[in-house]
Design a protein around this motif. Structure first.
Motif, PDB file in Angstrom:
ATOM      1  N   ASP A 126      -6.242   5.165  -3.621  1.00 43.49           N
ATOM      2  CA  ASP A 126      -6.554   6.066  -2.512  1.00 43.49           C
ATOM      3  C   ASP A 126      -5.793   7.388  -2.612  1.00 43.49           C
ATOM      4  OD1 ASP A 126      -8.211   4.116  -1.541  1.00 43.49           O
ATOM      5  OD2 ASP A 126      -6.983   3.618   0.209  1.00 43.49           O
ATOM      6  N   THR A 127      -4.651   7.352  -3.275  1.00 48.89           N
ATOM      7  CA  THR A 127      -3.819   8.555  -3.395  1.00 48.89           C
ATOM      8  C   THR A 127      -4.215   9.402  -4.600  1.00 48.89           C
ATOM      9  OG1 THR A 127      -1.986   7.350  -2.374  1.00 48.89           O
ATOM     10  CG2 THR A 127      -1.438   9.392  -3.512  1.00 48.89           C
ATOM     11  N   ASN A 128      -4.460   8.741  -5.725  1.00 53.67           N
ATOM     12  CA  ASN A 128      -4.840   9.461  -6.954  1.00 53.67           C
ATOM     13  C   ASN A 128      -5.631   8.517  -7.853  1.00 53.67           C
ATOM     14  OD1 ASN A 128      -5.110  10.920  -9.317  1.00 53.67           O
ATOM     15  ND2 ASN A 128      -2.956  11.516  -9.450  1.00 53.67           N
ATOM     16  N   TYR A 184       0.844  -1.197   0.000  1.00 50.24           N
ATOM     17  CA  TYR A 184       0.000   0.000   0.000  1.00 50.24           C
ATOM     18  C   TYR A 184       0.886   1.256   0.000  1.00 50.24           C
ATOM     19  CZ  TYR A 184      -3.743   3.249   1.378  1.00 50.24           C
ATOM     20  OH  TYR A 184      -4.645   4.289   1.417  1.00 50.24           O
ATOM     21  N   LEU A 186       5.629  13.476  -1.045  1.00 53.10           N
ATOM     22  CA  LEU A 186       5.700  12.015  -0.951  1.00 53.10           C
ATOM     23  C   LEU A 186       5.916  11.524   0.474  1.00 53.10           C
ATOM     24  CD1 LEU A 186       5.837   9.150  -1.984  1.00 53.10           C
ATOM     25  CD2 LEU A 186       8.173   9.590  -2.782  1.00 53.10           C
ATOM     26  N   VAL A 207       1.149   4.310  -2.703  1.00 51.61           N
ATOM     27  CA  VAL A 207       1.133   5.747  -2.421  1.00 51.61           C
ATOM     28  C   VAL A 207       2.322   6.413  -3.106  1.00 51.61           C
ATOM     29  CG1 VAL A 207       1.359   7.493  -0.603  1.00 51.61           C
ATOM     30  CG2 VAL A 207      -0.082   5.481  -0.223  1.00 51.61           C
ATOM     31  N   THR A 208       3.477   5.780  -2.989  1.00 52.12           N
ATOM     32  CA  THR A 208       4.697   6.304  -3.604  1.00 52.12           C
ATOM     33  C   THR A 208       4.551   6.419  -5.119  1.00 52.12           C
ATOM     34  OG1 THR A 208       6.072   5.364  -1.846  1.00 52.12           O
ATOM     35  CG2 THR A 208       7.164   5.894  -3.927  1.00 52.12           C
ATOM     36  N   GLY A 229      -3.308   1.449  -2.635  1.00 50.84           N
ATOM     37  CA  GLY A 229      -2.528   2.628  -2.293  1.00 50.84           C
ATOM     38  C   GLY A 229      -2.523   3.652  -3.407  1.00 50.84           C
ATOM     39  N   ALA A 233      -0.210   7.627   5.511  1.00 50.87           N
ATOM     40  CA  ALA A 233      -0.777   6.321   5.196  1.00 50.87           C
ATOM     41  C   ALA A 233      -0.337   5.268   6.216  1.00 50.87           C
ATOM     42  CB  ALA A 233      -0.355   5.908   3.787  1.00 50.87           C
ATOM     43  N   ALA A 238       1.864   6.611  -6.944  1.00 54.77           N
ATOM     44  CA  ALA A 238       0.867   7.618  -7.332  1.00 54.77           C
ATOM     45  C   ALA A 238       1.410   9.035  -7.191  1.00 54.77           C
ATOM     46  CB  ALA A 238      -0.397   7.456  -6.490  1.00 54.77           C
ATOM     47  N   LYS A 239       2.275   9.245  -6.213  1.00 50.47           N
ATOM     48  CA  LYS A 239       2.860  10.574  -6.024  1.00 50.47           C
ATOM     49  C   LYS A 239       4.010  10.832  -7.003  1.00 50.47           C
ATOM     50  CE  LYS A 239       1.944  13.102  -3.094  1.00 50.47           C
ATOM     51  NZ  LYS A 239       0.951  14.212  -3.015  1.00 50.47           N
ATOM     52  N   ALA A 293       2.872  11.949   2.618  1.00 50.31           N
ATOM     53  CA  ALA A 293       1.778  11.057   2.224  1.00 50.31           C
ATOM     54  C   ALA A 293       2.016   9.641   2.729  1.00 50.31           C
ATOM     55  CB  ALA A 293       1.620  11.061   0.706  1.00 50.31           C
TER      56      ALA A 293
END
Length: 348
Positions: free
Chosen positions: A190-192, A151, A327, A155-156, A187, A334, A158-159, A330
C-alpha cells in the motif's frame, strides 16, 4: 461476564523495571480444594524460548512484575522444557492452580489443549491464554491484532528501503505468524508497490526450534540481505535475535517484534540498527487479567487487543525513525486509517 474489547491496561511495558515486593494473600478466587490456606496471585507459564527472549515471554514477565508490585502478593513464573508434550504443559498448569495461584496464564498458543483440560478441573481458578482461544467460563483468551502492528511495520519498511527489497522472517509456519506476514506485506504494498518482500519461515513446527534458535534466524536474514534486502522484519521469538544480529553486521535495518527491542538491554549493541518494533502489549494483557481477578470481576471469553485500545502499535524510540523523510507521517496516517476502518488489514 463476556467482553469483546478491553481498554488498555496502564502498564508501561517497554520500560517496566519494578522491584519485587513482599508476599501477600490478596487473591480470593483461587481453587482452594488443595490449598486452603495459600491463595496466591498471578502465575505464568512461558512459551518456547522462555524468559530472556527480549520479546514475547519477557513482555509477559513485565506484566507479572507490575501485578506483583501493585498487589503485593506472591507470583510464580515457570519455564518450558525442551521437547515437552501437551501432558507436560497440563501438569505445569495444574500444579500452579493446585498451589493456589490465581489467575494462571499460559503464554502462547501451545497451551491450548492443556488449558482446555485443566480449566475444567479447577473451575474456581481463572485461567488465561495468550494468542489462542479456549472455551470455558473461567478462561480468558487474550488475543491480538498482530496484523495491524505489522501493517505499520510494512509502511516503515517501504519508506526506509533504498534497494526496494525488504525481508520477513517468521519463526514457525503457522496461522498466527501468517498474520504478521500478511499485515507486513500489505503495508509495504500500500505504501510502495515497487518494493519486493522476501519471506521465509524457519521451521514448520515449533518443536524444530523456529522460535528458539537465533542461529536459524541469523542464517535466514543473511540470505535475504544477500538478495539486497535492506530492511528485515522478524516475528520469530528468541530466533529474532539472530535476525537483528545479522542486520546489524550488514548495517541494514531490523524491525523488532512484540517488545520495543531498541530498548532491550541484551540487544543494546545492535540498537542503532533496530529502526522500530511492532508492539504487542502482552504485558498489558497479563496485567489486565490479574487486575480483574483482584477486583473480583474476573474477565473471561475473548479479549481482543488492537490498535483502537493500544493493544498493538509501533515503537518510535530510535531517534532515526523520525529522521526518515515522511515516515512518521505515513505511519500516523496508516494508524488512523486502520482505527477508523478505511484500511482493512488482511490476516492471510
Amino acid at each position: 461476564m463476556r467482553i469483546s474489547k478491553l481498554t488498555r491496561a496502564a502498564v508501561g511495558i517497554a520500560s517496566l523495571a519494578l522491584a519485587a515486593t513482599a508476599c501477600g494473600s490478596t487473591s480470593d478466587q483461587a481453587d482452594t480444594s488443595d490449598s486452603k490456606d495459600s491463595n496466591k496471585g498471578l502465575a505464568i507459564a512461558y512459551d518456547i524460548g522462555g524468559k530472556g527472549d527480549q520479546s514475547f515471554n519477557d513482555a509477559a514477565y513485565a506484566g507479572l512484575e507490575k501485578a506483583k508490585a501493585e498487589f503485593g502478593y506472591e507470583t510464580a513464573d515457570k519455564e518450558p522444557t525442551e521437547g515437552e508434550t501437551d501432558a507436560d504443559k497440563e501438569q505445569r498448569l495444574a500444579a500452579l492452580a493446585k498451589q493456589g495461584y490465581n489467575p494462571v496464564i499460559g503464554v502462547g498458543y501451545a497451551y491450548g489443549t492443556a488449558m482446555e483440560k485443566v480449566a475444567k478441573k479447577y473451575p474456581d481458578t481463572t485461567f488465561g491464554i495468550v494468542d489462542s482461544v479456549v472455551e470455558g467460563d473461567n478462561v480468558a483468551s487474550l488475543v491480538f491484532a498482530e496484523q495491524e502492528a505489522s501493517y505499520l511495520a510494512g509502511v516503515t519498511a517501504a519508506k526506509a528501503t533504498k534497494t526496494n527489497t525488504v525481508g520477513f522472517v517468521g519463526g514457525v509456519d503457522i496461522p498466527l505468524i501468517h498474520k504478521f506476514e500478511a499485515g507486513f506485506k500489505q503495508g509495504v504494498e500500500d505504501t510502495n508497490s515497487k518494493v519486493k518482500v522476501l519471506s521465509q519461515y524457519l521451521t514448520q513446527t515449533a518443536e524444530e526450534g523456529g522460535f528458539s534458535s537465533p542461529d536459524k534466524g541469523k542464517a535466514a536474514a543473511e540470505g535475504q540481505i544477500e538478495k539486497k534486502a535492506d530492511v528485515v522484519y522478524q516475528a520469530a521469538g528468541l530466533s529474532g535475535q539472530g535476525v537483528i544480529e545479522a542486520a546489524a553486521a550488514a548495517k541494514v535495518w531490523a524491525i523488532g517484534v512484540d517488545s520495543d527491542q531498541y530498548n532491550q538491554e541484551a540487544l543494546a549493541k545492535f540498537k542503532d540498527y533496530i529502526l522500530t518494533s511492532a508492539l504487542k502489549d502482552v504485558g498489558g494483557a497479563v496485567y489486565a487479567l490479574a487486575e480483574s481477578v483482584e477486583a473480583g470481576q474476573a474477565l473471561n471469553g475473548v479479549q481482543t487487543f488492537d490498535l483502537k485500545v493500544d493493544g498493538v502499535g509501533l515503537a518510535e524510540s530510535n531517534p532515526k525513525f523520525k529522521e526518515i523523510d515522511g515516515l512518521a507521517d505515513a505511519v500516523a496516517k496508516a494508524k488512523a486509517g486502520i482505527i477508523d476502518g478505511s484500511i482493512k488489514v488482511k490476516t492471510e
